[in-house]
Write a protein that holds these residues in place. Structure first.
Motif, PDB file in Angstrom:
ATOM      1  N   LYS A  78       0.747  -1.170   8.545  1.00  0.00           N
ATOM      2  CA  LYS A  78       0.520  -1.232   7.107  1.00  0.00           C
ATOM      3  C   LYS A  78      -0.927  -0.834   6.855  1.00  0.00           C
TER       4      LYS A  78
ATOM      5  N   ASN B 145       3.039   1.560   3.956  1.00  0.00           N
ATOM      6  CA  ASN B 145       3.690   1.531   5.266  1.00  0.00           C
ATOM      7  C   ASN B 145       3.482   2.850   6.006  1.00  0.00           C
TER       8      ASN B 145
ATOM      9  N   ALA C 231      -1.113  -1.402  -0.498  1.00  0.00           N
ATOM     10  CA  ALA C 231      -0.629  -1.474   0.880  1.00  0.00           C
ATOM     11  C   ALA C 231       0.368  -0.336   1.059  1.00  0.00           C
TER      12      ALA C 231
END
Length: 127
Positions: A82, A68, A66
């Motif tokens: 995300k 940002n 993941a």
């Protein structure tokens, strides 16, 4: 007795035809006072519009589980979204250890840490 002087002028003429051929010849002209003068004014040719080639931006893939997507190039900037592992993005620019990207689907832009992206080869449309 009457003496008449005569002068002859030879002119080399080069003419470009509308068919693209160039023709040349020698012509004789009499020297007389000019009654009319002509001025050659070239007619501008239509110039085809030239389009600049589209800029191809490199594509990258997210390597983190993941990641940002941030508003600016720092961890202190607001997280906008995300991104998931394997997601493809377009690289817009790089600033230090940060990369500005554009999302493939929505076209949204933001910044991610460069270490979590891997370059992909440039693909042609239709591949």
């Amino acid at each position: 007795m009457t003496l008449i002087l005569s002068a002859a002028v030879y002119v080399t003429m080069v003419v470009a035809g509308t068919d693209g051929k160039v023709r040349a010849g020698l012509a004789q002209a009499e020297a007389r006072p000019a009654v009319e003068t002509y001025r050659y004014i070239p007619v501008p040719q239509q110039v085809a519009a030239v389009q600049a080639p589209a800029t191809v931006l490199p594509t990258a893939v997210v390597t983190a589980a993941a990641l940002n997507l941030r508003a600016g190039p720092s961890t202190g900037s607001e997280a906008l979204d995300k991104l998931s592992h394997g997601e493809e993005v377009t690289v817009v620019s790089t600033k230090g250890q940060w990369t500005q990207i554009r999302l493939e689907g929505s076209g949204g832009e933001g910044w991610v840490a460069s270490e979590y992206l891997a370059e992909m080869p440039v693909r042609m449309a239709g591949n």
